[in-house]
Enzyme design. Sequence first.
Site, PDB file in Angstrom:
ATOM      1  N   THR A 234      -1.851 -10.157   6.051  1.00  0.00           N
ATOM      2  CA  THR A 234      -3.247 -10.329   5.652  1.00  0.00           C
ATOM      3  C   THR A 234      -3.757 -11.759   5.793  1.00  0.00           C
ATOM      4  O   THR A 234      -2.976 -12.716   5.712  1.00  0.00           O
ATOM      5  CB  THR A 234      -3.383  -9.880   4.176  1.00  0.00           C
ATOM      6  OG1 THR A 234      -4.675 -10.202   3.694  1.00  0.00           O
ATOM      7  CG2 THR A 234      -2.370 -10.580   3.271  1.00  0.00           C
TER       8      THR A 234
ATOM      9  N   TYR B 114      -1.795 -10.651  -4.682  1.00  0.00           N
ATOM     10  CA  TYR B 114      -1.687  -9.825  -3.468  1.00  0.00           C
ATOM     11  C   TYR B 114      -1.234 -10.681  -2.285  1.00  0.00           C
ATOM     12  O   TYR B 114      -0.290 -10.324  -1.577  1.00  0.00           O
ATOM     13  CB  TYR B 114      -3.046  -9.170  -3.180  1.00  0.00           C
ATOM     14  CG  TYR B 114      -3.153  -8.510  -1.836  1.00  0.00           C
ATOM     15  CD1 TYR B 114      -2.507  -7.302  -1.563  1.00  0.00           C
ATOM     16  CD2 TYR B 114      -3.896  -9.097  -0.810  1.00  0.00           C
ATOM     17  CE1 TYR B 114      -2.604  -6.706  -0.311  1.00  0.00           C
ATOM     18  CE2 TYR B 114      -4.006  -8.505   0.441  1.00  0.00           C
ATOM     19  CZ  TYR B 114      -3.358  -7.310   0.685  1.00  0.00           C
ATOM     20  OH  TYR B 114      -3.451  -6.726   1.922  1.00  0.00           O
TER      21      TYR B 114
HETATM   22  N1  LIG Z   1      -7.691  -3.095   3.855  1.00  0.00           N
HETATM   23  C1  LIG Z   1      -7.831  -4.364   4.226  1.00  0.00           C
HETATM   24  O1  LIG Z   1      -8.963  -4.933   4.212  1.00  0.00           O
HETATM   25  C2  LIG Z   1      -6.639  -5.148   4.699  1.00  0.00           C
HETATM   26  C3  LIG Z   1      -6.824  -6.491   5.058  1.00  0.00           C
HETATM   27  C4  LIG Z   1      -5.709  -7.220   5.512  1.00  0.00           C
HETATM   28  C5  LIG Z   1      -4.468  -6.625   5.615  1.00  0.00           C
HETATM   29  N2  LIG Z   1      -4.309  -5.314   5.233  1.00  0.00           N
HETATM   30  C6  LIG Z   1      -2.970  -4.735   5.335  1.00  0.00           C
HETATM   31  O2  LIG Z   1      -3.051  -3.663   6.259  1.00  0.00           O
HETATM   32  C7  LIG Z   1      -2.104  -2.643   5.885  1.00  0.00           C
HETATM   33  C8  LIG Z   1      -2.817  -1.301   5.832  1.00  0.00           C
HETATM   34  O3  LIG Z   1      -3.868  -1.396   4.868  1.00  0.00           O
HETATM   35  P1  LIG Z   1      -4.799  -0.148   4.556  1.00  0.00           P
HETATM   36  O4  LIG Z   1      -6.135  -0.686   4.149  1.00  0.00           O
HETATM   37  O5  LIG Z   1      -4.698   0.848   5.668  1.00  0.00           O
HETATM   38  O6  LIG Z   1      -4.074   0.413   3.256  1.00  0.00           O
HETATM   39  P2  LIG Z   1      -4.500   1.646   2.326  1.00  0.00           P
HETATM   40  O7  LIG Z   1      -5.617   2.417   2.958  1.00  0.00           O
HETATM   41  O8  LIG Z   1      -4.689   1.098   0.948  1.00  0.00           O
HETATM   42  O9  LIG Z   1      -3.201   2.559   2.361  1.00  0.00           O
HETATM   43  C9  LIG Z   1      -2.009   2.132   1.769  1.00  0.00           C
HETATM   44  C10 LIG Z   1      -0.923   3.088   2.173  1.00  0.00           C
HETATM   45  O10 LIG Z   1       0.307   2.638   1.601  1.00  0.00           O
HETATM   46  C11 LIG Z   1       0.961   3.772   1.027  1.00  0.00           C
HETATM   47  N3  LIG Z   1       1.856   3.332  -0.036  1.00  0.00           N
HETATM   48  C12 LIG Z   1       1.554   2.608  -1.138  1.00  0.00           C
HETATM   49  N4  LIG Z   1       2.647   2.412  -1.879  1.00  0.00           N
HETATM   50  C13 LIG Z   1       3.681   3.003  -1.224  1.00  0.00           C
HETATM   51  C14 LIG Z   1       5.074   3.137  -1.471  1.00  0.00           C
HETATM   52  N5  LIG Z   1       5.637   2.624  -2.578  1.00  0.00           N
HETATM   53  N6  LIG Z   1       5.842   3.784  -0.567  1.00  0.00           N
HETATM   54  C15 LIG Z   1       5.291   4.333   0.548  1.00  0.00           C
HETATM   55  N7  LIG Z   1       3.976   4.267   0.830  1.00  0.00           N
HETATM   56  C16 LIG Z   1       3.184   3.601  -0.040  1.00  0.00           C
HETATM   57  C17 LIG Z   1      -0.185   4.642   0.528  1.00  0.00           C
HETATM   58  O11 LIG Z   1       0.287   5.941   0.301  1.00  0.00           O
HETATM   59  P3  LIG Z   1      -0.386   6.955  -0.774  1.00  0.00           P
HETATM   60  O12 LIG Z   1      -1.422   7.709  -0.005  1.00  0.00           O
HETATM   61  O13 LIG Z   1       0.753   7.768  -1.233  1.00  0.00           O
HETATM   62  O14 LIG Z   1      -0.986   6.090  -1.861  1.00  0.00           O
HETATM   63  C18 LIG Z   1      -1.158   4.518   1.699  1.00  0.00           C
HETATM   64  O15 LIG Z   1      -0.790   5.410   2.725  1.00  0.00           O
HETATM   65  C19 LIG Z   1      -1.494  -3.098   4.558  1.00  0.00           C
HETATM   66  O16 LIG Z   1      -0.277  -3.719   4.821  1.00  0.00           O
HETATM   67  C20 LIG Z   1      -2.478  -4.117   4.032  1.00  0.00           C
HETATM   68  O17 LIG Z   1      -1.841  -5.067   3.211  1.00  0.00           O
HETATM   69  C21 LIG Z   1      -5.369  -4.566   4.794  1.00  0.00           C
END
Ligand SMILES: NC(=O)c1ccc[n+]([C@@H]2O[C@H](COP(=O)([O-])OP(=O)(O)OC[C@H]3O[C@@H](n4cnc5c(N)ncnc54)[C@H](OP(=O)(O)O)[C@@H]3O)[C@@H](O)[C@H]2O)c1
Length: 276
Positions: free
Chosen positions: A101, A125
């Site tokens: 991130t 975070y």
């Molecule tokens: N969103 C942003 O703006 C942003 C910005 C920068 C970087 N990122 C990074 O990009 C990546 C993807 O983000 P996203 O926005 O697509 O995330 P998201 O929509 O919040 O989805 C998170 C995923 O992680 C799974 N998860 C959470 N805890 C878990 C565990 N203990 N074991 C297995 N699975 C687990 C969730 O499963 P459940 O459905 O079971 O909850 C969900 O599928 C992440 O690494 C995040 O840090 C995101």
Amino acid sequence: MTIMITGGSGQLGSEIIRQLRDAGRPFLAPQRAECDVTDVKQTKDFVYRCSPDIIIHCAAFTDVERAEEEQERAFLVNATGTKHIAEAASAVGAVLVYISTDYVFDGKKKDPYGEGDHPVPLNVYGRSKLAGEEAVREAISRHYIVRTSWVFGGAGPNFIKKILTLSKTKDTLKVVDDVMGSPTYTVDLAGAILRLIQTDRFGTFHLANGGACSWYDLAAEAIRLSGSGTTILPCSSEAYPSKAVRPRYSVLGNHKTQPLPQWQTAVKRYLASISV
Ligand SMILES: NC(=O)c1ccc[n+]([C@@H]2O[C@H](COP(=O)([O-])OP(=O)(O)OC[C@H]3O[C@@H](n4cnc5c(N)ncnc54)[C@H](OP(=O)(O)O)[C@@H]3O)[C@@H](O)[C@H]2O)c1
């Protein structure tokens, strides 16, 4: 070549799956119940059994505000969980992609952060995601660490959806104009990740849509494109106090890969694909 995706129900993971499915490429996308990354035995058993060639690790604790109160949980998922995945990947000889991130940076710069800039996270975070990066570098040399930012796309809630939903009932909306970043469309990000893994050029990469904007600019552009009559007014971030300190400037420079499309065209394509 089999690709395993963690976090397949999330914003980014679901788009990667969609693109792999469309391309007819084999993939594995275990639910959290089958591969909870905080459970070392379950995670390693799953990876050893399936022996994927590549793991794209999108699973994370992504609630920046909640992480301030649930520090232990945030570190368990983002740091320890990532360590489990990285060790398992290394053991089966898989390549690992870890999604990190812009929140690893403190926002003190005035020009885009490069891959070599020193990370200094301001909140739980960001610290937990940086600990995940360190776990990856330590456990597995064949890795890609992909930092991205301000993600929007298909599955789940995102900032643009929230603004468009609010615009249905509000004539004016105040949005902060003193925080700058790089909005990133999951379609462009997933495509770039799937291209990156074909290169075997391991290391740390920044992947975000081109250009930079404030949350105000992003909201105003989404409202303009949607044709809504809602007026977006700029305000200071002090108008929205939060538990987590966020970087004021976290624009990511893609210095090592082909640039992604400009954020405005990404927002336009996204709006054409949804109905809020
Ligand atoms: N969103 C942003 O703006 C942003 C910005 C920068 C970087 N990122 C990074 O990009 C990546 C993807 O983000 P996203 O926005 O697509 O995330 P998201 O929509 O919040 O989805 C998170 C995923 O992680 C799974 N998860 C959470 N805890 C878990 C565990 N203990 N074991 C297995 N699975 C687990 C969730 O499963 P459940 O459905 O079971 O909850 C969900 O599928 C992440 O690494 C995040 O840090 C995101």
